[in-house]
Design a protein around this motif. Sequence first.
Motif, mmCIF file in Angstrom:
data_model
loop_
_atom_site.group_PDB
_atom_site.id
_atom_site.type_symbol
_atom_site.label_atom_id
_atom_site.label_comp_id
_atom_site.label_asym_id
_atom_site.label_seq_id
_atom_site.Cartn_x
_atom_site.Cartn_y
_atom_site.Cartn_z
ATOM 1 N N SER A 177 0.973 -1.109 0.000
ATOM 2 C CA SER A 177 0.000 0.000 0.000
ATOM 3 C C SER A 177 0.938 1.069 0.000
ATOM 4 C CB SER A 177 -1.014 -0.616 -0.754
ATOM 5 O OG SER A 177 -2.186 -0.189 -0.937
ATOM 6 N N CYS A 178 2.735 1.395 0.341
ATOM 7 C CA CYS A 178 2.674 2.678 1.016
ATOM 8 C C CYS A 178 3.718 3.632 0.447
ATOM 9 C CB CYS A 178 2.895 2.513 2.503
ATOM 10 S SG CYS A 178 1.336 2.405 3.332
ATOM 11 N N HIS A 179 3.488 4.902 0.576
ATOM 12 C CA HIS A 179 4.281 5.870 -0.161
ATOM 13 C C HIS A 179 4.122 7.209 0.522
ATOM 14 C CE1 HIS A 179 5.765 7.493 -4.058
ATOM 15 N NE2 HIS A 179 5.017 8.505 -3.731
ATOM 16 N N ALA A 233 -2.953 3.703 -0.870
ATOM 17 C CA ALA A 233 -3.527 4.059 -2.176
ATOM 18 C C ALA A 233 -4.996 3.649 -2.163
ATOM 19 C CB ALA A 233 -2.782 3.347 -3.300
ATOM 20 N N PRO A 234 -5.927 4.584 -1.926
ATOM 21 C CA PRO A 234 -7.338 4.207 -1.754
ATOM 22 C C PRO A 234 -7.928 3.492 -2.958
ATOM 23 C CG PRO A 234 -6.967 6.449 -1.018
ATOM 24 C CD PRO A 234 -5.717 6.020 -1.718
ATOM 25 N N PHE A 235 -7.455 3.775 -4.149
ATOM 26 C CA PHE A 235 -7.999 3.132 -5.346
ATOM 27 C C PHE A 235 -7.122 1.981 -5.833
ATOM 28 C CE2 PHE A 235 -8.831 7.822 -6.274
ATOM 29 C CZ PHE A 235 -9.953 7.842 -5.469
ATOM 30 N N GLY A 236 -6.061 1.680 -5.095
ATOM 31 C CA GLY A 236 -5.086 0.725 -5.590
ATOM 32 C C GLY A 236 -4.165 1.346 -6.620
ATOM 33 N N LEU A 237 -4.287 2.661 -6.815
ATOM 34 C CA LEU A 237 -3.471 3.367 -7.806
ATOM 35 C C LEU A 237 -2.453 4.227 -7.075
ATOM 36 C CD1 LEU A 237 -2.871 4.364 -10.711
ATOM 37 C CD2 LEU A 237 -4.674 6.084 -10.371
ATOM 38 N N ASN A 238 -1.165 3.950 -7.291
ATOM 39 C CA ASN A 238 -0.139 4.800 -6.685
ATOM 40 C C ASN A 238 0.408 5.777 -7.722
ATOM 41 O OD1 ASN A 238 2.022 3.544 -8.187
ATOM 42 N ND2 ASN A 238 2.066 1.873 -6.686
ATOM 43 N N ASP A 239 1.428 6.519 -7.334
ATOM 44 C CA ASP A 239 1.950 7.574 -8.194
ATOM 45 C C ASP A 239 2.962 7.098 -9.225
ATOM 46 O OD1 ASP A 239 2.054 10.142 -5.580
ATOM 47 O OD2 ASP A 239 0.393 9.343 -6.752
ATOM 48 N N GLU A 240 3.317 5.812 -9.194
ATOM 49 C CA GLU A 240 4.396 5.322 -10.045
ATOM 50 C C GLU A 240 3.936 4.396 -11.162
ATOM 51 O OE1 GLU A 240 7.093 6.799 -9.441
ATOM 52 O OE2 GLU A 240 6.485 7.615 -7.496
ATOM 53 N N GLN A 241 2.719 3.860 -11.074
ATOM 54 C CA GLN A 241 2.286 2.849 -12.040
ATOM 55 C C GLN A 241 2.077 3.415 -13.438
ATOM 56 O OE1 GLN A 241 -0.912 2.021 -9.267
ATOM 57 N NE2 GLN A 241 -0.650 -0.165 -9.628
ATOM 58 N N SER A 242 2.382 2.587 -14.425
ATOM 59 C CA SER A 242 2.010 2.916 -15.801
ATOM 60 C C SER A 242 0.552 2.529 -16.006
ATOM 61 C CB SER A 242 2.878 2.138 -16.787
ATOM 62 O OG SER A 242 2.564 0.748 -16.729
ATOM 63 N N ARG A 243 -0.016 2.992 -17.092
ATOM 64 C CA ARG A 243 -1.414 2.643 -17.399
ATOM 65 C C ARG A 243 -1.564 1.132 -17.554
ATOM 66 N NH1 ARG A 243 -5.708 2.455 -21.202
ATOM 67 N NH2 ARG A 243 -7.338 4.005 -20.776
ATOM 68 N N SER A 289 -10.153 6.028 -14.749
ATOM 69 C CA SER A 289 -9.539 6.624 -13.562
ATOM 70 C C SER A 289 -8.075 6.990 -13.835
ATOM 71 C CB SER A 289 -9.607 5.657 -12.378
ATOM 72 O OG SER A 289 -10.943 5.391 -12.041
ATOM 73 N N TYR A 290 -7.350 6.069 -14.479
ATOM 74 C CA TYR A 290 -5.928 6.320 -14.734
ATOM 75 C C TYR A 290 -5.738 7.521 -15.645
ATOM 76 C CZ TYR A 290 -1.003 5.684 -15.518
ATOM 77 O OH TYR A 290 0.352 5.902 -15.560
ATOM 78 N N ASP A 291 -6.598 7.655 -16.640
ATOM 79 C CA ASP A 291 -6.435 8.732 -17.611
ATOM 80 C C ASP A 291 -6.554 10.109 -16.972
ATOM 81 O OD1 ASP A 291 -6.002 6.917 -19.599
ATOM 82 O OD2 ASP A 291 -8.048 6.972 -20.393
#
Length: 352
Positions: free
Chosen positions: A16-18, A222-232, A248-250
């Motif tokens: 989860s953490c960042h 990451a509440p949505f499972g989306l962090n700041d480093e992931q690619s689409r 969401s990613y877009d």
Amino acid sequence: MRTSILILGSLALFMSCHTPKNNSQSLPIVPSNPIKQPMMYTLKSGKNSITFTSFGVNLAGDLYLPEGFDSSKKYKAIVGASPFPQVKEQVLATYGPEMAERGFVFLGFDYLGMGDSPALPGEHKQSRYMFRLIENTWDAVSYLGSLPFVEEVYGLGVCQGGSIIASAAVTDHRIKKIATVSGMMAADAFQWTDKNAANQLIAAANASMQKQYITGKPDYVAPFGLNDEQSREEYIGEAAFPEMAGESYDYYGRDGYRGPKAVENFTNMHIGDQAMQSLISIGEAYADKIVQPTLVVYGADAPTAVCSTAFIDKLTNTHEVLAVPNFSHVDFYFKPAAVKVSTDAVAEFFAK
């Protein structure tokens, strides 16, 4: 079934953490008691950086003023409420110029602990709690009401901002009209249909709160499972519902329209106990108490439509509804065609 399974991917449309970014606090300001300050008259058409007081600290805001702004004239003003977990440089920075272009004064601001606004002493950044959001909104209304060129104050909320504005308006009749766009005012059916999933979120939030109390340190997830480093590709590849994840990613993703690379003060990481308040649907519970004329705009085919329609069903005031086909929830955040539809409708409604 469709509604129940959306909770985990779409508490991605608003919950989860960042460690989040270290946000700058240095801003040119207009004092929060501008009537006594000649500096107020340096306000100009377009975006102005301001601060106003809430919970004893200065919240950072952007005040958008119409072309040809004249401080000796009277204007209708709008306080904006943003989606979770946004900062003022995202949806509010889209709607602010649009509403100013239509002749309104528009205030977008960072809630306590978000973006350029500080957390309270001893508390942590990225802690956007529902009850404080309402009080911050009341203070934003007070700020607008202190400006001698403001005639009336209205409220406009997008996504979670719809619930914030609806809840604030129940007992703040200084807000004369409200409008919501892709609003999450009635999120109970959306979030609680799968009670096991909801209770898992609660268990994680409870554990996070306890951890933070014991350690005194923030617990970011990451509440949505989306962090700041992931690619689409990485994010969608792990998602149960790729289409929703892509939408969401877009907007929010590393390479998204208003993700962490595009907006310096934004991060997808958030304080871990957030679900303890975001799962409480205040707007829905008090819909029948709202007296102000209300406009509800939403995507007719969006999976979050129920959060508007269930709210509408409980309204007893004068209200108007614009259900727009072919636009999703997030389209109203930034897609030009969708934003034009919503801002035109809001401007017409507030101008009546």
